[in-house]
Design a protein around this motif. Structure first.
Motif, PDB file in Angstrom:
ATOM      1  N   ALA A   1       4.108   0.061  -5.842  1.00  0.00           N
ATOM      2  CA  ALA A   1       3.296   1.080  -6.497  1.00  0.00           C
ATOM      3  C   ALA A   1       4.226   2.154  -7.042  1.00  0.00           C
ATOM      4  CB  ALA A   1       2.288   1.689  -5.524  1.00  0.00           C
ATOM      5  N   ALA A   2       3.787   2.828  -8.088  1.00  0.00           N
ATOM      6  CA  ALA A   2       4.589   3.900  -8.686  1.00  0.00           C
ATOM      7  C   ALA A   2       4.208   5.235  -8.078  1.00  0.00           C
ATOM      8  CB  ALA A   2       4.370   3.937 -10.203  1.00  0.00           C
ATOM      9  N   ASP A   3       5.217   6.034  -7.692  1.00  0.00           N
ATOM     10  CA  ASP A   3       4.926   7.383  -7.228  1.00  0.00           C
ATOM     11  C   ASP A   3       4.729   8.296  -8.442  1.00  0.00           C
ATOM     12  OD1 ASP A   3       7.440   8.165  -8.176  1.00  0.00           O
ATOM     13  OD2 ASP A   3       8.376   8.201  -6.198  1.00  0.00           O
ATOM     14  N   LEU A   4       4.567   9.589  -8.213  1.00  0.00           N
ATOM     15  CA  LEU A   4       4.283  10.498  -9.322  1.00  0.00           C
ATOM     16  C   LEU A   4       5.410  10.533 -10.353  1.00  0.00           C
ATOM     17  CD1 LEU A   4       2.510  13.617  -7.747  1.00  0.00           C
ATOM     18  CD2 LEU A   4       1.551  11.880  -9.247  1.00  0.00           C
ATOM     19  N   HIS A   5       6.657  10.274  -9.911  1.00  0.00           N
ATOM     20  CA  HIS A   5       7.774  10.231 -10.847  1.00  0.00           C
ATOM     21  C   HIS A   5       7.840   8.905 -11.605  1.00  0.00           C
ATOM     22  CE1 HIS A   5       9.555  14.017  -9.830  1.00  0.00           C
ATOM     23  NE2 HIS A   5       9.784  13.701  -8.572  1.00  0.00           N
ATOM     24  N   GLY A   6       7.101   7.898 -11.159  1.00  0.00           N
ATOM     25  CA  GLY A   6       7.198   6.577 -11.772  1.00  0.00           C
ATOM     26  C   GLY A   6       8.211   5.685 -11.094  1.00  0.00           C
ATOM     27  N   VAL A   7       8.765   6.141  -9.972  1.00  0.00           N
ATOM     28  CA  VAL A   7       9.739   5.352  -9.213  1.00  0.00           C
ATOM     29  C   VAL A   7       8.998   4.372  -8.316  1.00  0.00           C
ATOM     30  CG1 VAL A   7      11.546   5.479  -7.443  1.00  0.00           C
ATOM     31  CG2 VAL A   7      11.467   7.170  -9.289  1.00  0.00           C
ATOM     32  N   SER A   8       9.522   3.159  -8.215  1.00  0.00           N
ATOM     33  CA  SER A   8       8.873   2.120  -7.422  1.00  0.00           C
ATOM     34  C   SER A   8       8.954   2.432  -5.931  1.00  0.00           C
ATOM     35  CB  SER A   8       9.546   0.761  -7.679  1.00  0.00           C
ATOM     36  OG  SER A   8       9.030  -0.222  -6.801  1.00  0.00           O
ATOM     37  N   ARG A   9       7.801   2.440  -5.284  1.00  0.00           N
ATOM     38  CA  ARG A   9       7.701   2.528  -3.826  1.00  0.00           C
ATOM     39  C   ARG A   9       7.091   1.220  -3.355  1.00  0.00           C
ATOM     40  NH1 ARG A   9       9.828   7.232  -1.231  1.00  0.00           N
ATOM     41  NH2 ARG A   9       9.938   8.839  -2.832  1.00  0.00           N
ATOM     42  N   SER A  10       7.687   0.574  -2.409  1.00  0.00           N
ATOM     43  CA  SER A  10       7.215  -0.766  -2.062  1.00  0.00           C
ATOM     44  C   SER A  10       7.329  -1.033  -0.575  1.00  0.00           C
ATOM     45  CB  SER A  10       8.012  -1.824  -2.839  1.00  0.00           C
ATOM     46  OG  SER A  10       9.373  -1.819  -2.444  1.00  0.00           O
ATOM     47  N   LYS A  11       6.567  -2.023  -0.144  1.00  0.00           N
ATOM     48  CA  LYS A  11       6.741  -2.634   1.161  1.00  0.00           C
ATOM     49  C   LYS A  11       6.888  -4.128   0.932  1.00  0.00           C
ATOM     50  CE  LYS A  11       4.789   0.417   4.640  1.00  0.00           C
ATOM     51  NZ  LYS A  11       3.888   0.505   5.824  1.00  0.00           N
ATOM     52  N   THR A  12       7.858  -4.715   1.604  1.00  0.00           N
ATOM     53  CA  THR A  12       8.122  -6.141   1.460  1.00  0.00           C
ATOM     54  C   THR A  12       7.687  -6.854   2.734  1.00  0.00           C
ATOM     55  OG1 THR A  12      10.001  -5.709  -0.003  1.00  0.00           O
ATOM     56  CG2 THR A  12       9.900  -7.874   1.051  1.00  0.00           C
ATOM     57  N   ILE A  13       6.940  -7.947   2.554  1.00  0.00           N
ATOM     58  CA  ILE A  13       6.444  -8.705   3.708  1.00  0.00           C
ATOM     59  C   ILE A  13       6.919 -10.142   3.616  1.00  0.00           C
ATOM     60  CG2 ILE A  13       4.378  -7.251   3.870  1.00  0.00           C
ATOM     61  CD1 ILE A  13       2.819  -9.641   2.647  1.00  0.00           C
ATOM     62  N   PRO A  14       7.047 -10.824   4.738  1.00  0.00           N
ATOM     63  CA  PRO A  14       7.296 -12.270   4.693  1.00  0.00           C
ATOM     64  C   PRO A  14       6.144 -12.966   3.972  1.00  0.00           C
ATOM     65  CG  PRO A  14       7.689 -11.417   6.897  1.00  0.00           C
ATOM     66  CD  PRO A  14       7.032 -10.308   6.126  1.00  0.00           C
ATOM     67  N   ALA A  15       6.467 -13.977   3.204  1.00  0.00           N
ATOM     68  CA  ALA A  15       5.467 -14.645   2.376  1.00  0.00           C
ATOM     69  C   ALA A  15       4.330 -15.236   3.207  1.00  0.00           C
ATOM     70  CB  ALA A  15       6.130 -15.732   1.538  1.00  0.00           C
ATOM     71  N   ARG A  16       4.569 -15.543   4.468  1.00  0.00           N
ATOM     72  CA  ARG A  16       3.519 -16.159   5.284  1.00  0.00           C
ATOM     73  C   ARG A  16       2.352 -15.194   5.540  1.00  0.00           C
ATOM     74  NH1 ARG A  16       7.899 -15.229   8.562  1.00  0.00           N
ATOM     75  NH2 ARG A  16       7.600 -13.816  10.364  1.00  0.00           N
ATOM     76  N   PHE A  17       2.590 -13.893   5.340  1.00  0.00           N
ATOM     77  CA  PHE A  17       1.525 -12.908   5.535  1.00  0.00           C
ATOM     78  C   PHE A  17       0.814 -12.539   4.227  1.00  0.00           C
ATOM     79  CE2 PHE A  17       4.400 -11.500   9.154  1.00  0.00           C
ATOM     80  CZ  PHE A  17       3.652 -12.171  10.122  1.00  0.00           C
ATOM     81  N   PHE A  18       1.161 -13.236   3.134  1.00  0.00           N
ATOM     82  CA  PHE A  18       0.646 -12.817   1.831  1.00  0.00           C
ATOM     83  C   PHE A  18      -0.875 -12.833   1.767  1.00  0.00           C
ATOM     84  CE2 PHE A  18      -0.921 -13.819  -2.429  1.00  0.00           C
ATOM     85  CZ  PHE A  18      -0.485 -12.694  -3.097  1.00  0.00           C
ATOM     86  N   GLN A  19      -1.504 -13.908   2.223  1.00  0.00           N
ATOM     87  CA  GLN A  19      -2.957 -13.997   2.114  1.00  0.00           C
ATOM     88  C   GLN A  19      -3.646 -12.843   2.837  1.00  0.00           C
ATOM     89  OE1 GLN A  19      -4.740 -17.816   2.803  1.00  0.00           O
ATOM     90  NE2 GLN A  19      -6.712 -16.953   3.399  1.00  0.00           N
ATOM     91  N   GLU A  20      -3.206 -12.572   4.047  1.00  0.00           N
ATOM     92  CA  GLU A  20      -3.813 -11.499   4.835  1.00  0.00           C
ATOM     93  C   GLU A  20      -3.684 -10.152   4.131  1.00  0.00           C
ATOM     94  OE1 GLU A  20      -2.974  -9.208   9.084  1.00  0.00           O
ATOM     95  OE2 GLU A  20      -2.060 -11.180   8.685  1.00  0.00           O
TER      96      GLU A  20
END
Length: 496
Positions: free
Chosen positions: A78-97
């Motif tokens: 997601a983009a913060d107010l400055h437009g900088v990427s803020r993210s959380k990375t998860i193992p692909a096995r949790f993608f559906q959840e």
């Protein structure tokens, strides 16, 4: 700057690539917001209303792609107010959840206001500022990132625990305003042109942090660097049109082909993260930062309005190539009328505004917003090459600005010109290159631009009070800490 030549296209230039994107579209629930005129506009901004079976089916398609291409991790961005990427990375096995339930992130990561005590916004108390928000993915933005190892990403929208869109989210604002355009039969066709600098990794010399340009020739760029960037962006759906040297040492310029709707801002957001990651792989730093005295990186938004089918450029008058249609004049009049408030949103840093005053006397506090026909020195430059190649360049923008906010603010100003039927050009003939019109003042100081934003009732209503209050609070804090931030932001890569 290199002119964008690709506004001739009548269709979305970037196709969905079957080997990389699920190509899934979603229906979303609506949220009411007031427009400038006080009427209610509805925009769908969540994937929450999709039939649960359809949602599961869509997620299953992406899971199959993840398995086929051996994706190990997925970023929720997601983009913060400055437009900088803020993210959380998860193992692909949790993608559906997580695709169905969302990802939790501290609200302060996106809104950036350090203390809510003096800024009670969105009718909430400080306890809510310290709470988490929920990132819900827009699944048709799922892409496998070619410059990282076995990693994909999906762009997310932000929601409160009550399920309401986060009203300070620039991406949500851009979507809402684009929807307002569509409601009256218009599509935005746009593309960003960015300048940025390529530096060698920073060094400590005589107790000072120094970084030297990594590119010293105007024609012989690092081909591996550029080829990886071009190929990677095209692979994930962002079609780069051209790449060239710019004015300053190590300064580059890149232009995208235009896209309809939010895709242009999504491309810009993705690129600003991608170029940093690709540069790092090659032992360099890519910077969008604008220095106080050294150089300026622009972030021009070239744009036009098309009919809802994407078949007709509504900025083209049908009479003369060097002339805007009535709709185009209404739109441009809105940009001129709101140029002071607009400048605060698209050139949001102290250093960004130094560029505005580079050719004037130091004692001057304002400059005039101007427009021209194929005049790169004007604030709003009208390019008109042919029937489908007529568009407006918003040249107020800095590369540091949030692309979603640039798009949202530009649409808010232009849309007001259309709704009010503004036309400052009736007395002009089509052969006038630089018209002598009533001047619209653009403050050179950021604090004066913030005042202009506070006083612009239409832009405030279009973007909403929650966003305006957070944005102003953030900028006031930056002004208070300007001396500290100048060095920190340049070399610790927040704005880079």
């Amino acid at each position: 700057m290199q002119p964008i030549q690709s506004f001739e296209g009548k269709q979305n230039i970037i196709p969905n690539k079957s080997n990389n994107t699920a190509g899934i579209k979603f229906d979303h629930p609506s949220t009411d917001e007031s427009s400038c005129s006080g009427s209610k506009q509805v925009y769908s901004a969540s994937n929450g209303s999709q039939n649960p079976l359809q949602l599961v089916s869509s997620v299953e398609q992406i899971k199959q792609q993840i398995a086929r291409e051996d994706v190990r991790f997925v970023r929720f961005e997601a983009a913060d107010l400055h437009g900088v990427s803020r993210s959380k990375t998860i193992p692909a096995r949790f993608f559906q959840e997580r695709a169905i339930g969302g990802i939790y992130m501290p609200r302060s990561y996106l809104e950036l206001t350090l203390s809510p005590k003096d800024n009670e916004v969105d009718h909430i108390n400080s306890m809510h500022f310290k709470s988490d928000i929920i990132l819900k993915p827009e699944l048709d933005t799922f892409r496998i990132l070619p410059w990282t190892e076995k990693t994909a990403r999906v762009i997310c929208d932000s929601f409160t625990f009550l399920g309401d869109p986060l009203l300070t989210s620039p991406r949500f604002l851009a979507k809402r305003l684009l929807h307002q355009l569509e409601e009256i039969g218009f599509l935005l066709h746009s593309a960003f042109t960015y300048e940025f600098c390529v530096f060698a990794m920073a060094e400590i010399i005589n107790a000072k942090t120094v970084s030297f340009p990594a590119v010293t020739l105007l024609t012989d760029h690092d081909q591996l660097f550029i080829q990886e960037l071009f190929d990677g962006m095209y692979y994930i759906g962002g079609n780069i049109e051209s790449f060239s040297s710019s004015i300053g040492p190590g300064q580059m310029e890149i232009s995208f082909q235009p896209d309809y709707g939010l895709q242009a801002a999504d491309n810009a957001f993705t690129f600003k993260t991608a170029i940093k990651e690709v540069a790092k792989k090659h032992g360099s730093i890519a910077s969008f930062y604008t220095d106080m005295v050294g150089f300026y990186n622009s972030g021009i938004l070239s744009h036009s309005l098309w009919d809802i089918q994407g078949k007709k450029n509504l900025f083209y008058s049908g009479k003369h190539v060097q002339e805007l249609s009535d709709i185009g004049k209404n739109w441009l009049s809105g940009l001129l009328l709101h140029s002071a408030a607009l400048s605060c949103l698209v050139a949001p840093g102290v250093a960004c505004r130094k560029h505005l005053s580079k050719d004037i006397k130091e004692s001057q506090e304002n400059i005039s917003a101007t427009w021209g026909l194929n005049n790169n020195g004007s604030t709003f430059n009208v390019k008109s090459y042919c029937k489908n190649g007529t568009y407006v360049e918003n040249k107020l923008c800095s590369a540091m600005a949030n692309p979603y906010l640039v798009l949202a603010a530009t649409v808010a100003a232009g849309l007001d010109g259309i709704k009010k039927g503004l036309n400052f050009f009736d007395s002009l003939n089509s052969n006038t290159d630089l018209p002598e019109l009533k001047t619209w003042s653009i403050p050179l100081k950021l604090e004066d631009a913030l005042t202009a934003l506070q006083e612009d009732k239409c832009i405030r209503a279009s973007l909403g009070e929650p966003f305006i209050q957070y944005f102003i609070a953030m900028k006031q804090y930056e002004l208070e800490t300007e001396e500290i931030d100048s060095e920190r932001n340049k070399f610790l890569e927040y704005f880079i």
